[in-house]
Design a protein around this motif. Structure first.
Motif, short mmCIF file in Angstrom:
data_model
loop_
_atom_site.label_atom_id
_atom_site.label_comp_id
_atom_site.label_asym_id
_atom_site.label_seq_id
_atom_site.Cartn_x
_atom_site.Cartn_y
_atom_site.Cartn_z
N GLY A 154 57.91 84.48 4.97
CA GLY A 154 56.21 84.57 4.92
C GLY A 154 55.51 83.41 4.42
O GLY A 154 54.25 83.61 3.99
N SER A 155 56.04 82.26 4.15
CA SER A 155 55.59 81.23 3.61
C SER A 155 56.03 79.77 3.53
O SER A 155 57.18 79.95 3.86
N PHE A 156 55.31 78.67 3.37
CA PHE A 156 55.81 77.32 3.44
C PHE A 156 56.66 77.33 2.24
O PHE A 156 56.16 77.78 1.03
N GLU A 157 57.85 76.52 2.32
CA GLU A 157 58.39 75.97 1.04
C GLU A 157 58.51 74.37 0.50
O GLU A 157 58.44 73.77 1.67
N ASN A 158 58.74 74.17 -0.42
CA ASN A 158 59.11 72.74 -0.71
C ASN A 158 60.19 72.39 -0.64
O ASN A 158 61.18 73.09 -0.30
#
Length: 361
Positions: free
Chosen positions: A48-52
């Motif tokens: 559900g989200s972008f990751e580093n």
């Protein structure tokens, strides 16, 4: 008299509603529907989200943000010096860079005008008056900008993606290059989707004038409300203009990614890197003190120009501490530093600007 008070009350109410509408609009719009489905298929969008690329390291708050004392010198005692420049007559045999404070930069090249993370509304955030610009940094406005061949946005935080500025600039911008998902904000604010290019890390686009722009990784985050985080991507950028290669770091903490970018895309004629608004509360998402100089070395940059300072108070350091700490760190590493005044043009190949204009509290 009664009707007069009623009239005044109506005006106040209308102004309040108008301000409220502006605040709501400035919050932008997260990707949804087909746009969200496109993001969910990306390898760096998970759960559900972008990751580093690296695991987050600063998971605990180290200082109380509400009750801690702040230094009196967090804002300058008087106006910052600035230079009035006609932005329509800049030279372009070599790229010419004009910094407007914080991270707002105009680059004139033979291949076109580049405007990066512009914020000319004199406050950072959805509510006017909370985070206000320093005196001396308010002299450039959207109407002063030349025609913009490409707008580059690094991420969706309010001090880099400014609603009021972008609405005013809309008709002057030919194309916008943004990280994945940020296009949803621009479309919500009236931009033509056909004029928006979204890039994932290590994706490139070549513009009609010949500029080549590559989005590269950064160690940061995104959000325009506290309830939604990392729904859009953040990025740094490699900008190729003829034989000149420049790097813009956006916001992001230190890590091996700088050396990786230097090996893959460097060396660079110029690196524009953040040097201010660091804090023990977010050591992982911003460069800290001497890390800016080391990042420039890792990038194989020939010249460093610090940005993300000298306009807003977003952390608790004295306003000029970032540059005072950066210069000796850069000298120790043998890194040349260019520190122009706000609005003062610098052309690549010229001697760096080194006049000390920040030596006051």
């Amino acid at each position: 008299m009664k009707y007069r008070y009623v009239g005044i009350g109506m005006v106040v109410l209308l102004l309040t509603v108008a301000a409220g509408c502006s605040i709501v609009r400035s919050m932008g719009k997260d990707p949804a529907g087909d746009e969200l489905a496109r993001l969910e298929a990306l390898p760096n969008y998970k759960n559900g989200s972008f990751e580093n690329l690296a695991e987050r390291a600063d998971k605990t708050i180290k200082h109380n943000l509400i009750f801690q004392s702040r230094p009196e010198t967090i804002r300058p005692s008087h106006a910052l010096p600035w230079v009035k420049t006609d932005l329509n007559t800049l030279p372009d045999p070599a790229p010419t860079v004009v910094w407007f404070g914080h991270s707002s930069v105009l680059i004139k090249t033979s291949q076109g005008n580049i405007l990066i993370d512009p914020i000319f509304s004199n406050h950072a955030g959805p509510v006017p008056g909370l985070i206000t610009a320093f005196p001396g940094t308010k002299h450039y406005h959207a109407k002063d900008m030349p025609p913009i061949d490409v707008l580059i946005i690094s991420h969706d935080h309010y001090d880099h993606l400014d609603y009021h500025t972008l609405v005013q600039l809309k008709d002057q911008i030919k194309l916008a290059v943004v990280p994945m998902g940020v296009g949803s904000d621009l479309v919500y604010w009236g931009y033509d989707p056909k004029k928006i290019i979204e890039l994932n890390w290590n994706q490139s686009t070549t513009l009609p004038g010949g500029l080549q722009i590559t989005a590269t990784p950064a160690q940061h985050k995104s959000n325009r409300t506290y309830s939604q985080e990392n729904k859009t991507l953040w990025a740094s950028y490699v900008i190729q203009a003829g034989r000149y290669r420049m790097f813009y770091g956006g916001d992001g903490g230190y890590g091996p990614l700088f050396k990786q970018i230097g090996l893959q895309y460097g060396p660079f004629d110029l690196a524009l890197l953040e040097c201010g608004q660091y804090s023990p509360n977010w050591p992982w998402t911003h460069l800290w003190l001497g890390q800016t100089a080391q990042a420039a070395v890792d990038l194989q940059a020939r010249l460093l120009q610090p940005v993300h300072w000298a306009k807003f108070e977003e952390a608790d350091q004295p306003w000029n501490e970032p540059i005072e700490k950066l210069l000796p760190a850069a000298e120790k590493l043998g890194m040349q530093v260019n520190v122009p005044r706000i609005g003062e043009p610098y052309t690549l190949g010229d001697p760096p600007k080194k006049a000390v204009w920040w030596n006051f509290n």
